[in-house]
Write an enzyme that holds these catalytic residues in place. Structure first.
Site, PDB file in Angstrom:
ATOM      1  N   LYS A  53      -3.070   8.980   4.225  1.00  0.00           N
ATOM      2  CA  LYS A  53      -4.318   9.770   4.360  1.00  0.00           C
ATOM      3  C   LYS A  53      -4.175  10.758   5.509  1.00  0.00           C
ATOM      4  O   LYS A  53      -4.581  11.915   5.404  1.00  0.00           O
ATOM      5  CB  LYS A  53      -5.495   8.834   4.664  1.00  0.00           C
ATOM      6  CG  LYS A  53      -6.070   8.093   3.482  1.00  0.00           C
ATOM      7  CD  LYS A  53      -7.399   7.441   3.881  1.00  0.00           C
ATOM      8  CE  LYS A  53      -7.965   6.562   2.780  1.00  0.00           C
ATOM      9  NZ  LYS A  53      -9.181   5.843   3.154  1.00  0.00           N
ATOM     10  N   GLU A 104      -4.174  -4.440  -2.205  1.00  0.00           N
ATOM     11  CA  GLU A 104      -4.507  -3.938  -0.860  1.00  0.00           C
ATOM     12  C   GLU A 104      -4.825  -5.073   0.101  1.00  0.00           C
ATOM     13  O   GLU A 104      -4.608  -4.949   1.304  1.00  0.00           O
ATOM     14  CB  GLU A 104      -5.709  -2.987  -0.922  1.00  0.00           C
ATOM     15  CG  GLU A 104      -5.314  -1.560  -1.216  1.00  0.00           C
ATOM     16  CD  GLU A 104      -6.435  -0.543  -0.947  1.00  0.00           C
ATOM     17  OE1 GLU A 104      -7.538  -0.934  -0.539  1.00  0.00           O
ATOM     18  OE2 GLU A 104      -6.188   0.636  -1.178  1.00  0.00           O
ATOM     19  N   HIS A 134       2.353  -5.751 -27.610  1.00  0.00           N
ATOM     20  CA  HIS A 134       3.260  -4.864 -28.326  1.00  0.00           C
ATOM     21  C   HIS A 134       3.911  -3.846 -27.405  1.00  0.00           C
ATOM     22  O   HIS A 134       4.459  -2.852 -27.872  1.00  0.00           O
ATOM     23  CB  HIS A 134       2.486  -4.184 -29.469  1.00  0.00           C
ATOM     24  CG  HIS A 134       1.898  -5.188 -30.413  1.00  0.00           C
ATOM     25  ND1 HIS A 134       2.584  -5.665 -31.507  1.00  0.00           N
ATOM     26  CD2 HIS A 134       0.729  -5.873 -30.369  1.00  0.00           C
ATOM     27  CE1 HIS A 134       1.837  -6.575 -32.124  1.00  0.00           C
ATOM     28  NE2 HIS A 134       0.712  -6.718 -31.454  1.00  0.00           N
TER      29      HIS A 134
HETATM   30  O1  PA5 Z   1     -10.556  -0.946  -0.230  1.00  0.00           O
HETATM   31  C1  PA5 Z   1     -10.558   0.036   0.502  1.00  0.00           C
HETATM   32  O2  PA5 Z   1     -10.994  -0.026   1.664  1.00  0.00           O
HETATM   33  C2  PA5 Z   1     -10.059   1.381   0.023  1.00  0.00           C
HETATM   34  O3  PA5 Z   1      -9.496   1.345  -1.227  1.00  0.00           O
HETATM   35  C3  PA5 Z   1     -11.217   2.377  -0.009  1.00  0.00           C
HETATM   36  O4  PA5 Z   1     -12.201   1.912  -0.890  1.00  0.00           O
HETATM   37  C4  PA5 Z   1     -10.754   3.774  -0.436  1.00  0.00           C
HETATM   38  O5  PA5 Z   1      -9.715   4.233   0.398  1.00  0.00           O
HETATM   39  C5  PA5 Z   1     -11.921   4.769  -0.376  1.00  0.00           C
HETATM   40  O6  PA5 Z   1     -12.499   4.777   0.895  1.00  0.00           O
HETATM   41  P1  PA5 Z   1     -13.909   5.420   1.147  1.00  0.00           P
HETATM   42  O7  PA5 Z   1     -14.947   4.564   0.538  1.00  0.00           O
HETATM   43  O8  PA5 Z   1     -14.039   5.491   2.631  1.00  0.00           O
HETATM   44  O9  PA5 Z   1     -13.876   6.783   0.514  1.00  0.00           O
END
Ligand code: PA5
Length: 467
Positions: free
Chosen positions: A436, A293, A322
């Site tokens: 989302k 990410e 394996h």
């Molecule tokens: O790293 C990030 O920002 C995302 O992976 C969030 O952690 C994830 O989308 C969850 O978001 P939230 O904490 O608002 O539920």
């Protein structure tokens, strides 16, 4: 006092080991020195200006006091801590639990003195139902963790947990719920205030995948008996190394530079994070999110279109020898392997000395599983190297709070430095947002009608294409 020791062995990333087409030369490393210095200075400036907060997490005594105070006030009243959270709001808790309390799913028997951590990080109804069936609402603490306070999966899971608690406990349910979310922002915070839940903040400048050492990771850890002061002590010790301008003394910067060279100059768009430890398996999944990410981006900070990213893969040694190593050895040479080793594992696993009179058995008599695990790792590294496949190794002296806190902090610094080297924003996640919004549109959330319409056009296009 030495709090922790983590070594980075980059030898098998070098051209002398894997050839110049796949490995890095001294000259290439030397040429990177000014860019490494800029990356360090750039991230340091951003951190000091408060734009990014993860490096400040080890120094928040008031938060630690509040978490430990809350943990002390509820101690003994629960056998399970159930987290509703996803992505960065779940993976850190899993990494800490797996690393410090034993690998999943074989952690041993649970009790009020040794509570179980259940993480609902999916809306698969079979997971949620199985979790509910396995927990006693009178002996469960529920944590809703969401920085935005609005993630559909977390909200849905939490609504089910809240109802489940309320049916058994009535008005007392609120005292069994704690929330970690942005302070005064988002609707989870509104609900928490309305219903009187205990709340802990996620700092505005700490994104989900960088939040393991904020209340997001610390609260579930403290409630399940992890020593969070030691965790933060390890992270603070790592901070000191990661702000060093000396490339040889700064493991995060060194590793970022070496990985940058192998990835960008030797064409390795895939990185395999390869722990030889079931305890680090959770951390490998946490790292997978962090790297994917943070570094998978459409544009540079100067709005140049790049569509850049290195695909992280989590593999477990020796298990995946394996299942994956055939591909790694003979398939496309498009990967760099990062082994994670532990010098003194928590258990040795002595193999009985008695011989059975058969060759395939007797050479192992009296040896240990730890020895075998380490030999397999060294053998896999040697085999990959001899096939010209670049690899490197992080070795943690032990797996304890200090080492895990330091290691996770080091990986976050490494990611931030890599973002600087690539000139991208490692801290946003625009790419996740569209999916989302489509979900909100499809599920009828007010304000997202245009996304529902866009989804309908997409469906029409699909129907036409399939004709
Ligand atoms: O790293 C990030 O920002 C995302 O992976 C969030 O952690 C994830 O989308 C969850 O978001 P939230 O904490 O608002 O539920």
């Amino acid at each position: 006092m030495v709090v922790m020791r983590i070594q980075f062995d980059e030898t098998n990333l070098r051209a002398a080991m894997v050839g110049v087409a796949h490995g890095v030369t001294e000259k290439e490393i030397g040429k990177m020195a000014p860019r490494a210095a800029d990356a360090l200075a750039g991230f340091r400036r951003a951190s000091e200006e408060g734009r990014y907060g993860f490096a400040h997490m080890p120094y928040r005594p008031a938060l630690v006091k509040a978490i430990l105070g809350y943990a002390a006030s509820v101690r003994g009243s629960y056998e399970t801590v159930c987290v509703a959270g996803i992505g960065g709001s779940a993976l850190g808790a899993w990494a800490l639990d797996c690393g410090l309390r034993g690998p999943h799913p074989v952690q041993g028997s649970f009790s009020a003195a040794n509570p179980r951590l259940v993480i609902l990080d999916n809306v698969d109804p079979t997971l949620v139902q199985a979790a509910l069936d396995s927990m006693n609402p009178r002996k469960t603490l529920v944590l809703a963790i969401a920085k935005s306070g609005a993630t559909a999966e977390t909200v849905a899971g939490f609504l089910i947990l809240r109802d489940w608690l309320t049916k058994k406990l009535g008005a007392r349910a609120a005292s069994r719920i704690a929330v970690v979310t942005s302070h005064g922002r988002g609707e989870l915070s509104v609900l928490a205030e309305r219903e009187g839940y205990r709340t802990f903040p996620v700092p505005e400048n700490v994104g989900g995948r960088f939040s393991v050492l904020s209340a997001v990771g610390l609260l579930p850890a403290a409630l399940t008996g992890v020593n969070i002061r030691k965790l933060l002590r390890g992270a603070a010790a790592m901070n000191r190394l990661c702000w060093s301008r000396d490339l040889a003394a700064n493991p995060a910067l060194r590793s970022a530079v070496m990985h940058y060279l192998v990835w960008r100059h030797k064409n390795k768009p895939i990185q395999v994070a390869f722990p030889y430890s079931n305890r680090l398996w959770g951390a490998a999944f946490w790292f997978r999110q962090l790297w994917a990410e943070s570094l998978g981006k459409a544009r540079t900070r100067r709005e140049e279109k790049v569509n850049i990213g290195q695909t992280p893969v989590a593999a477990l040694g020796t298990t995946d020898q394996h299942s994956q190593v055939q591909l790694y050895m003979e398939g496309p040479n498009d990967k760099v392997f990062t082994f994670w080793a532990v010098r003194k594992p928590p258990a040795i696993g002595r193999i009985p000395k008695q011989r059975v009179g058969l060759e395939a058995f007797d050479y192992l008599a009296g040896r240990s599983l730890a020895e075998l695990l380490d030999a397999e790792r060294a053998a896999t590294a040697a085999a990959l190297t001899s096939n010209g496949r670049p690899n490197c190794t992080f070795t943690l002296d032990r797996i304890d709070e200090e080492h895990l806190g330091a290691f996770l902090q080091m990986l976050m610094f490494q990611t931030a430095f890599m973002g600087e080297l690539l000139d991208i924003n490692a801290f946003d996640q625009e790419g996740v947002e569209l999916g989302k919004r489509f979900t909100f549109g499809l599920m009828g959330r007010p304000g997202y009608e245009t996304y529902r319409q866009r989804f309908q056009s997409y469906e029409e296009k699909r129907a036409a294409a399939g004709r």
